[in-house]
Design a protein around this motif. Structure first.
Motif, PDB file in Angstrom:
ATOM      1  N   ILE A 195      16.572  95.014  -7.476  1.00 36.48           N
ATOM      2  CA  ILE A 195      17.761  95.726  -7.965  1.00 36.48           C
ATOM      3  C   ILE A 195      17.370  97.079  -8.542  1.00 36.48           C
ATOM      4  O   ILE A 195      18.002  98.108  -8.245  1.00 36.48           O
ATOM      5  N   LEU A 196      16.330  97.113  -9.370  1.00 36.39           N
ATOM      6  CA  LEU A 196      15.917  98.361 -10.015  1.00 36.39           C
ATOM      7  C   LEU A 196      15.547  99.421  -8.996  1.00 36.39           C
ATOM      8  O   LEU A 196      15.970 100.578  -9.097  1.00 36.39           O
ATOM      9  N   MET A 197      14.766  99.044  -7.989  1.00 35.28           N
ATOM     10  CA  MET A 197      14.276 100.029  -7.036  1.00 35.28           C
ATOM     11  C   MET A 197      15.333 100.452  -6.004  1.00 35.28           C
ATOM     12  O   MET A 197      15.075 101.349  -5.208  1.00 35.28           O
ATOM     13  N   HIS A 198      16.493  99.807  -6.036  1.00 38.01           N
ATOM     14  CA  HIS A 198      17.578 100.225  -5.149  1.00 38.01           C
ATOM     15  C   HIS A 198      18.498 101.243  -5.819  1.00 38.01           C
ATOM     16  O   HIS A 198      19.380 101.801  -5.163  1.00 38.01           O
ATOM     17  N   PHE A 199      18.289 101.501  -7.118  1.00 39.51           N
ATOM     18  CA  PHE A 199      19.047 102.565  -7.770  1.00 39.51           C
ATOM     19  C   PHE A 199      18.544 103.915  -7.260  1.00 39.51           C
ATOM     20  O   PHE A 199      17.345 104.086  -6.997  1.00 39.51           O
ATOM     21  N   PRO A 200      19.430 104.901  -7.136  1.00 44.00           N
ATOM     22  CA  PRO A 200      18.967 106.247  -6.763  1.00 44.00           C
ATOM     23  C   PRO A 200      18.273 106.923  -7.937  1.00 44.00           C
ATOM     24  O   PRO A 200      18.675 106.757  -9.088  1.00 44.00           O
ATOM     25  N   PHE A 201      17.217 107.667  -7.627  1.00 39.87           N
ATOM     26  CA  PHE A 201      16.487 108.437  -8.644  1.00 39.87           C
ATOM     27  C   PHE A 201      16.627 109.901  -8.265  1.00 39.87           C
ATOM     28  O   PHE A 201      15.837 110.436  -7.478  1.00 39.87           O
ATOM     29  N   CYS A 202      17.652 110.545  -8.814  1.00 35.37           N
ATOM     30  CA  CYS A 202      17.995 111.895  -8.353  1.00 35.37           C
ATOM     31  C   CYS A 202      17.567 112.987  -9.324  1.00 35.37           C
ATOM     32  O   CYS A 202      17.714 114.170  -9.023  1.00 35.37           O
ATOM     33  N   GLY A 203      17.061 112.627 -10.471  1.00 33.00           N
ATOM     34  CA  GLY A 203      16.653 113.633 -11.446  1.00 33.00           C
ATOM     35  C   GLY A 203      15.149 113.693 -11.586  1.00 33.00           C
ATOM     36  O   GLY A 203      14.403 113.656 -10.608  1.00 33.00           O
ATOM     37  N   GLY A 236       4.041 101.912  -4.736  1.00 31.29           N
ATOM     38  CA  GLY A 236       3.057 101.504  -5.739  1.00 31.29           C
ATOM     39  C   GLY A 236       3.711 101.184  -7.067  1.00 31.29           C
ATOM     40  O   GLY A 236       3.325 100.212  -7.746  1.00 31.29           O
ATOM     41  N   CYS A 237       4.720 101.964  -7.435  1.00 30.20           N
ATOM     42  CA  CYS A 237       5.437 101.710  -8.690  1.00 30.20           C
ATOM     43  C   CYS A 237       6.210 100.398  -8.602  1.00 30.20           C
ATOM     44  O   CYS A 237       6.220  99.612  -9.558  1.00 30.20           O
ATOM     45  N   ALA A 238       6.838 100.150  -7.460  1.00 32.40           N
ATOM     46  CA  ALA A 238       7.588  98.903  -7.275  1.00 32.40           C
ATOM     47  C   ALA A 238       6.659  97.693  -7.359  1.00 32.40           C
ATOM     48  O   ALA A 238       6.986  96.685  -7.994  1.00 32.40           O
ATOM     49  N   ILE A 239       5.484  97.798  -6.732  1.00 32.64           N
ATOM     50  CA  ILE A 239       4.522  96.694  -6.749  1.00 32.64           C
ATOM     51  C   ILE A 239       4.003  96.456  -8.160  1.00 32.64           C
ATOM     52  O   ILE A 239       3.919  95.310  -8.627  1.00 32.64           O
ATOM     53  N   GLN A 240       3.677  97.547  -8.852  1.00 31.28           N
ATOM     54  CA  GLN A 240       3.180  97.407 -10.222  1.00 31.28           C
ATOM     55  C   GLN A 240       4.250  96.805 -11.127  1.00 31.28           C
ATOM     56  O   GLN A 240       3.954  95.917 -11.945  1.00 31.28           O
ATOM     57  N   HIS A 241       5.479  97.264 -10.987  1.00 34.18           N
ATOM     58  CA  HIS A 241       6.583  96.722 -11.783  1.00 34.18           C
ATOM     59  C   HIS A 241       6.782  95.238 -11.502  1.00 34.18           C
ATOM     60  O   HIS A 241       6.960  94.434 -12.421  1.00 34.18           O
ATOM     61  N   ILE A 278       7.850 109.290 -15.563  1.00 38.17           N
ATOM     62  CA  ILE A 278       7.940 108.054 -16.324  1.00 38.17           C
ATOM     63  C   ILE A 278       7.164 108.238 -17.625  1.00 38.17           C
ATOM     64  O   ILE A 278       5.945 108.471 -17.596  1.00 38.17           O
ATOM     65  N   ARG A 279       7.845 108.133 -18.736  1.00 37.98           N
ATOM     66  CA  ARG A 279       7.202 108.379 -20.034  1.00 37.98           C
ATOM     67  C   ARG A 279       6.468 107.130 -20.499  1.00 37.98           C
ATOM     68  O   ARG A 279       6.791 106.521 -21.527  1.00 37.98           O
ATOM     69  N   HIS A 280       5.481 106.762 -19.712  1.00 43.42           N
ATOM     70  CA  HIS A 280       4.691 105.560 -19.987  1.00 43.42           C
ATOM     71  C   HIS A 280       3.404 105.676 -19.187  1.00 43.42           C
ATOM     72  O   HIS A 280       3.224 106.615 -18.402  1.00 43.42           O
ATOM     73  N   PHE A 281       2.475 104.693 -19.389  1.00 46.40           N
ATOM     74  CA  PHE A 281       1.241 104.737 -18.607  1.00 46.40           C
ATOM     75  C   PHE A 281       1.270 103.772 -17.433  1.00 46.40           C
ATOM     76  O   PHE A 281       0.302 103.656 -16.702  1.00 46.40           O
ATOM     77  N   TYR A 282       2.387 103.070 -17.251  1.00 52.06           N
ATOM     78  CA  TYR A 282       2.603 102.273 -16.038  1.00 52.06           C
ATOM     79  C   TYR A 282       4.104 102.155 -15.812  1.00 52.06           C
ATOM     80  O   TYR A 282       4.911 102.622 -16.615  1.00 52.06           O
ATOM     81  N   CYS A 283       4.491 101.540 -14.700  1.00 54.04           N
ATOM     82  CA  CYS A 283       5.910 101.462 -14.341  1.00 54.04           C
ATOM     83  C   CYS A 283       6.598 100.338 -15.100  1.00 54.04           C
ATOM     84  O   CYS A 283       6.935  99.285 -14.527  1.00 54.04           O
TER      85      CYS A 283
END
Length: 311
Positions: free
Chosen positions: A162-170, A96-101, A174-179
């Motif tokens: 490219i963005l969504m292929h980065f690892p998110f390990c922490g 959902g975040c990828a689609i919104q972005h 998301i300090r926002h109201f959307y992606c």
């Protein structure tokens, strides 16, 4: 899949923009009213242009594309924000975040290109009025729309992949109201310096370069208007161009505030305020700016209403 408190560990958490205080509840209600105005205004503009054959001109076709973009833009971010606020849930899935972005970047980039091409339409109308029907024929107008949508699609698709292929390990908060891109990128692990530089160059191409082209078009337009002898012609020319120039100033001004400032001068609150302006305020104002003083739109409304009353 492991879950905790009903939220998937692979979900992102949207911080949102409103809390449970009475003041924020009022601001949320106000935001929803503005959202409805944006949806109604842009939908009405599209329907009028489609329904009235006299508005089937290059300028109004491009305006209908702008209204469609704004309609899709507010629908990409606000419904999810409202659903999270009303339900108390702040999660958004990875997909959902990828689609919104993808859609927010796709529509924003498309609007940058479209507004630039609309300035060319105004340049031809003012500086080459006798050749307007030749230079802005149906094929050219359709190509302008295709170039806008295709350019935005390619930019957004590449950056989202490219963005969504980065690892998110922490943290996945998301300090926002959307992606939004910068907010999501902050959560990525590893070295993203090279990618950030690439994105900055891309942003310059889709913000600064269009501004230069728009400025060039209006330089020629102003020169042509000054040379006009008739005061009425000057007023009509300025009235025709003022709406577009106002929309361009609001749109690119908000984008520059949000994306061209140094990182050291950016705060999450400022990012949210800037995003509210170009995701909610600008799409709401655009149809009002273009239609309130537009005699063609006013006549179209009367014709459509008159046609409906006689049936």
């Amino acid at each position: 899949m492991w879950q905790r408190n009903g939220t998937s560990l692979l979900d992102f958490i949207l911080e949102g923009i409103f809390d449970d205080s009475p003041t924020h509840a009022f601001l949320f209600s106000l935001t929803m009213v503005v959202f409805l105005v944006a949806v109604s205004g842009n939908s009405l503009t599209i329907l009028l242009i489609c329904a009235d054959p006299r508005l089937h001109t290059p300028m109004y076709f491009l305006l209908s594309q702008l209204s469609l973009l704004d309609l899709m833009y507010v629908s990409t971010t606000i419904p999810k924000m409202a659903a999270n606020y009303l339900s108390g849930r702040k999660s958004i899935s990875f997909v959902g975040c990828a689609i919104q972005h993808f859609f927010y970047m796709f529509l924003a980039a498309t609007e940058c290109v479209l507004l630039t091409l609309m300035s060319y339409d105004r340049y031809v109308a003012i500086c080459n009025p006798l050749r307007y029907t030749i230079l802005m024929n149906r094929r050219v107008t359709l190509m302008m729309a295709v170039i806008s949508w295709l350019g935005g699609f390619i930019k957004s698709f590449i950056h989202t992949m490219i963005l969504m292929h980065f690892p998110f390990c922490g943290s996945r908060k998301i300090r926002h109201f959307y992606c939004e891109f910068p907010a999501v990128l902050k959560l990525a692990c590893g070295d993203v310096t090279l990618y950030e530089k690439t994105v900055y160059i891309s942003t310059v191409c889709f913000i600064i370069f269009p501004i230069l082209l728009v400025s060039t078009s209006y330089t020629f337009i102003i020169r042509s208007v000054i040379q006009m002898r008739s005061a009425g012609s000057k007023r009509n020319a300025f009235a025709t161009c003022s709406s577009h120039l106002t929309v361009v100033s609001l749109w690119f001004g908000a984008l520059i505030f949000s994306y061209m400032r140094p990182r050291s001068q950016r705060t999450p609150l400022q990012d949210k305020v800037g995003s509210v302006f170009y995701t909610i305020i600008t799409p709401t104002l655009n149809p009002l700016i273009y239609t309130l003083r537009n005699k063609d739109i006013a006549k179209a409304v009367r014709r459509v209403l008159g046609r409906g009353s006689t049936q």
